[in-house]
Design a protein around this motif. Structure first.
Motif, PDB file in Angstrom:
ATOM      1  N   UNK A 131       0.801  -1.168   0.053  1.00 47.05           N
ATOM      2  CA  UNK A 131      -0.023  -0.034   0.104  1.00 47.05           C
ATOM      3  C   UNK A 131       0.797   1.165   0.048  1.00 47.05           C
ATOM      4  N   UNK A 132       2.043   1.291   0.626  1.00 47.58           N
ATOM      5  CA  UNK A 132       2.682   2.414   0.902  1.00 47.58           C
ATOM      6  C   UNK A 132       3.653   2.534  -0.412  1.00 47.58           C
ATOM      7  N   UNK A 133       4.019   1.593  -1.320  1.00 45.94           N
ATOM      8  CA  UNK A 133       4.465   1.572  -2.465  1.00 45.94           C
ATOM      9  C   UNK A 133       3.654   2.090  -3.455  1.00 45.94           C
ATOM     10  N   UNK A 134       2.515   1.596  -3.535  1.00 47.98           N
ATOM     11  CA  UNK A 134       1.490   2.160  -4.339  1.00 47.98           C
ATOM     12  C   UNK A 134       1.107   3.525  -4.162  1.00 47.98           C
ATOM     13  N   UNK A 135       0.888   4.005  -3.197  1.00 49.95           N
ATOM     14  CA  UNK A 135       0.759   5.561  -2.617  1.00 49.95           C
ATOM     15  C   UNK A 135       2.056   6.424  -3.402  1.00 49.95           C
ATOM     16  N   UNK A 136       3.389   5.883  -3.015  1.00 45.32           N
ATOM     17  CA  UNK A 136       4.617   6.497  -3.456  1.00 45.32           C
ATOM     18  C   UNK A 136       4.387   6.531  -5.084  1.00 45.32           C
TER      19      UNK A 136
END
Length: 190
Positions: A131-136
């Protein structure tokens, strides 16, 4: 009222497989909040302890400069996560604000509880990392669009990606998100 437990379980289950017991355990670390239009969840200068999963309604994260000009960083629609991630992860004071554009329901999880369940359930750690990677990636794409595309292209791109925004969000906020004036947005819509 929405079934917050089922919505969160469905959201998590799109990426990872957990047992019902694990999903129940994860859900126990969240708390449901009903928030009203205009209510502020995070104010610049606050210590940030939670991130919010939007169940229904719409939130915005934004920055106000010294001239009181608003810069929208993100809209938070159902299924999206919103907070001041820098302040949350680095335990610093918020540099942005988060408030409700509409009445909303969110699930809040503290940084400590997220870290706890990530250390206990490897799959949840994978989920939050994804999820964090997708947001980045989304933030990087938006920044590149600002650098490479004109306002008309950014408007059409936003409309194509998130057509529901135009029914949820006042036009002056969409203009702020696109980095244009309300008058320019009106011309782009013609």
């Amino acid at each position: 009222m929405v079934n917050s437990k089922e919505i969160l379980k469905e959201h998590i289950s799109k990426l990872i497989s957990l047992t019902e017991e694990q999903l129940d355990y994860v859900f126990e670390h969240f708390h449901l909040m009903s928030v009203k239009k205009g209510q502020r969840l995070i104010s610049e200068g606050d210590l940030v302890h939670y991130e919010y999963f939007v169940l229904e309604g719409c939130l915005k994260s934004f920055y106000m400069n010294d001239n009181m000009k608003m810069f929208i960083l993100q809209f938070g629609m159902p299924g999206w996560w919103v907070t001041d991630f820098d302040a949350l992860y680095n335990k610093t004071k918020a540099s942005i604000n988060v408030d409700c554009i509409t009445d909303a329901s969110v699930l809040a999880i503290s940084n400590d509880d997220r870290e706890k369940i990530c250390s206990e359930i490897h799959e949840i750690e994978h989920f939050f990392r994804w999820r964090t990677n997708k947001g980045y990636v989304a933030a990087q794409k938006r920044l590149l669009s600002f650098m490479n595309n004109d306002a008309k292209f950014r408007y059409e791109e936003l409309l194509a990606m998130y057509p529901q925004l135009y029914n949820l969000v006042p036009k002056h906020l969409i203009a702020s998100y696109l980095g244009v004036t309300r008058e320019t947005l009106s011309r782009l819509q013609q």
